[in-house]
Design a protein around this motif. Structure first.
Motif, short mmCIF file in Angstrom:
data_model
loop_
_atom_site.label_atom_id
_atom_site.label_comp_id
_atom_site.label_asym_id
_atom_site.label_seq_id
_atom_site.Cartn_x
_atom_site.Cartn_y
_atom_site.Cartn_z
N ALA A 1 1.47 -0.90 5.65
CA ALA A 1 1.43 -0.87 4.19
C ALA A 1 0.37 0.05 3.62
O ALA A 1 0.18 0.11 2.43
N GLY B 1 -5.19 -10.55 -1.59
CA GLY B 1 -4.42 -11.33 -2.57
C GLY B 1 -3.80 -12.57 -1.95
O GLY B 1 -3.87 -13.66 -2.51
N LEU C 1 0.95 -5.65 7.22
CA LEU C 1 -0.08 -5.36 6.22
C LEU C 1 -1.18 -4.46 6.80
O LEU C 1 -1.74 -3.63 6.09
N LYS D 1 -1.11 13.84 1.43
CA LYS D 1 -1.09 13.33 0.08
C LYS D 1 -0.54 14.39 -0.83
O LYS D 1 -1.03 15.52 -0.84
N ARG E 1 -2.94 1.73 2.21
CA ARG E 1 -4.12 1.19 1.53
C ARG E 1 -3.80 -0.09 0.78
O ARG E 1 -4.66 -0.92 0.55
N TRP E 2 -2.52 -0.23 0.38
CA TRP E 2 -2.16 -1.44 -0.36
C TRP E 2 -2.19 -2.67 0.53
O TRP E 2 -2.36 -3.79 0.05
N GLY E 3 -2.01 -2.46 1.83
CA GLY E 3 -1.98 -3.59 2.74
C GLY E 3 -3.23 -4.43 2.64
O GLY E 3 -3.17 -5.66 2.56
N GLN E 4 -4.37 -3.75 2.61
CA GLN E 4 -5.65 -4.45 2.56
C GLN E 4 -5.76 -5.31 1.32
O GLN E 4 -6.10 -6.48 1.36
N ARG E 5 -5.40 -4.70 0.17
CA ARG E 5 -5.51 -5.43 -1.10
C ARG E 5 -4.54 -6.60 -1.12
O ARG E 5 -4.89 -7.71 -1.55
N LEU E 6 -3.33 -6.35 -0.65
CA LEU E 6 -2.34 -7.43 -0.61
C LEU E 6 -2.83 -8.57 0.28
O LEU E 6 -2.64 -9.74 -0.04
#
Lengths: 345, 282
Positions: free
Chosen positions: B105, B115, B101, A14, B107-112
């Motif tokens: 992707a 969604g 996903l 990061k 961490r965004w994969g989970q949220r997407l």
């Protein structure tokens, strides 16, 4: 066979945070058994995964057999890897598991049977070839994973804590088996572990890592006897090295060198040792307690002694350390420094 | 000794009883449809008769009506065709999407993923009006292609969500191993991830197919001609005329339409349960 080398290898997961691996420079020798040793989170697995090509380095170079391989996919690096969970393919039989790399690398089909049987016999699993991974014990799974790794005759072996899933008894025999195995095939091997006993027992050389930085790179004897800093001194050895502060240096001595003063007739430093707890371990005693009197009052230390003398908790003994076994570390950098004369009282 | 023997005996009786009750409960609708199919109308409508058995000679009149005077077979065919096409579309879209996903992707994969799943919760009763505009614009009204277009809008999100749970349960090391062993990432996905997820994929197939056969609102609003009907809409429209219910034929139609699905479920029951409980243990 090949030599693995890393040049200023760095991995930052990061941006803005401390790297998981920082500026690591290493070079194995031909056919060497090299161990990456460190606590969890020390970056040893990340380092291994970068060498395997499963993780992209942020900076630096990786060379296998004098060729930069940074841009090569894992499958193009002529390596084999054994994972912590063994990662056997659950839907394939043992035979197909072992043949999988051959198939994936498009080795001629006529050769599969012969090679699989060679690898299986090398590891003594010829009778298990028709089974599925879930029908195998932990030790058998490990052997299948090893067979799958050697079947394509890689130039480098990467092993990621392959013994950590086995119970203590099995671990010992599996360790010996791995050592024998390495002697027989002689392929350059990099082995990752957090277990210092494994590292000492198996490694030709050990790389001690913490927080992504190499603290010490040397033979087991060098790493144990001449630790480069206080981290290495306390990480290796069980119980760890005693460290006491004296002026601007930290002085360290191993518990096995802390003995009854009367048994030592060489240049030594004596302490009053108040024993608070005695552990009887069959072949030895572990005494823990604190120093009495002088500037080290109350400092906790541990001694490891062979049987022969009985020790009582709550008693104070005259203990000593031979001067040649004292290690000196700089107090601010914690790095090893030359031995020096100190006042002790 | 006596006591434990007693207890064991008792627990076996309880087990048997629970099994018996649930079997009766589940089999009863099928039995009801079966006898109604063969009952004469007079038998069906006479209140004094015992409704659970055949009180008169069985008849094939209802089946004759169903097969000769409606386009039932055509409807079944339409439904099967739409089902197969929608299953294929769903798999083609949901498997790569779910994999991407979960694995790529971050961490965004989970949220997407969440969604995408939320879109599944918007009810068709809200969507059918705007969607009918879309269908009309594309000139698909009154053909089965209108539902082929619309059904993936709810089968895909659900399937992505289900498959994500599945892919997450596959250890990453397996793919790493496959990649070290000589496959590309795509190769590892095709040769490793898909074969291991086969029960999840089967769950998606059965689930999608079932949704297609039972869907009502879209099929009703987008398609009018008798020859283009889906079975779930054709039966109530053409077997209820005015206020006359052709009960025998209705029951026969339902029985025939539900048997293959019940059979499919049974065939893959173990894997189906594995699909829904993935991640529940371990």
């Amino acid at each position: 066979m090949a030599v693995v080398e890393t040049r200023n290898l760095t991995k930052v997961f990061k941006q803005g945070e401390l790297g998981a691996v920082n500026n690591v420079n290493l070079k194995t020798r031909e056919g060497e058994f090299l161990v990456f040793l460190g606590p969890s989170g020390s970056g040893k697995t990340t380092l291994l995964r970068m060498i395997a090509g499963l993780e992209m380095p942020t900076a630096g170079e990786i060379l296998i057999g004098d060729q930069v391989v940074n841009h090569l996919a894992p499958r193009e690096r002529r390596i084999a890897m054994v994972f912590q969970s063994y990662a056997l393919y659950p839907h394939l039989s043992v035979y197909k598991n072992i043949a999988f790399p051959l198939k994936a690398q498009k080795v001629k089909k006529e050769l599969h049977k012969e090679k699989v049987e060679w690898a299986a016999s090398l590891l003594g699993i010829s009778s298990l070839l028709h089974r599925k991974p879930r029908e195998l014990s932990g030790g058998e799974r490990q052997r299948v994973a090893l067979a799958r790794a050697i079947v394509r005759e890689p130039s480098v072996f990467l092993l990621d804590e392959p013994l950590s899933n086995l119970d203590a008894k099995l671990r010992l025999s599996a360790r010996e088996e791995l050592e024998r195995f390495h002697r027989r095939i002689g392929t350059t091997t990099i082995y990752v572990t957090h277990d210092q006993v494994e590292a000492m027992a198996m490694g030709d050389r050990i790389v001690v890592l913490n927080k992504g930085v190499v603290h010490h790179f040397g033979t087991p004897k060098e790493v144990y006897d001449e630790p480069a800093d206080t981290f290495v001194a306390t990480f290796l050895g069980s119980p760890p090295m005693n460290l006491i502060e004296n002026g601007d240096v930290i002085v360290g001595f191993r518990p096995e060198h802390f003995r009854l003063s009367e048994t030592l007739d060489e240049a030594k430093v004596t302490f009053k040792f108040h024993v608070e707890n005695v552990e009887y371990l069959g072949a030895e005693y572990i005494l823990s307690g604190s120093l009495l009197g002088g500037r080290f009052e109350g400092k906790e230390v541990i001694a490891r002694l062979l049987l022969g003398h009985a020790y009582e908790p709550g008693t104070t003994y005259e203990f000593a350390v031979p001067e040649r076994h004292l290690k000196f570390f700089d107090r601010s950098t914690e790095k090893r420094v030359e031995a020096r004369a100190l006042t002790w009282q | 000794m006596m006591k434990t023997g007693f207890r064991e005996h008792g627990s076996r009786i309880t087990k048997g009883l629970v099994l018996f009750i649930s079997t009766v409960l589940l089999a009863f609708p099928f039995y009801w449809m079966l006898i109604a199919t063969f009952k004469q109308n007079l038998d069906l409508y006479t209140v004094e008769n015992n409704p659970f058995i055949l009180n008169a000679k069985p008849t094939l009149d209802h089946l004759r009506l169903l097969f000769n005077e409606t386009r039932y077979v055509r409807w079944l065919g339409n439904t099967a065709l739409v089902g197969v096409i929608v299953v294929v579309i769903t798999l083609l879209l949901a498997i790569p999407a779910a994999y991407a996903l979960t694995r790529l992707a971050g961490r965004w994969g989970q949220r997407l993923g969440i969604g995408i799943f939320l879109t599944y919760l918007v009810p068709p009763t809200l969507l059918f009006i705007p969607l009918s505009r879309v269908v009309a614009l594309l000139g698909l009204q009154d053909t089965i292609w209108s539902v082929v277009l619309v059904y993936p809008s709810f089968t895909v999100p659900f399937s992505i969500w289900l498959l994500m749970a599945f892919f997450k349960s596959i250890p990453r090391e397996l793919e790493d191993a496959a990649m070290v062993d000589g496959l590309t990432r795509f190769g590892a996905f095709v040769k490793m991830v898909i074969p291991i997820s086969i029960s999840g994929i089967l769950t998606v197939v059965i689930f999608t197919f079932t949704l297609v056969t039972q869907e009502f609102v879209y099929a009703l609003t987008f398609i009018s001609p008798e020859s283009q009907q889906m079975v779930g809409v054709g039966i109530p429209i053409f077997l209820v005329r005015g206020d006359v219910y052709f009960w025998g034929s209705l029951m026969a139609a339902c029985l025939i339409a539900s048997l293959p699905i019940a059979f499919l479920y049974n065939l893959f029951l173990d894997r189906f349960i594995a699909g829904f409980t993935v991640g529940a243990i371990k």
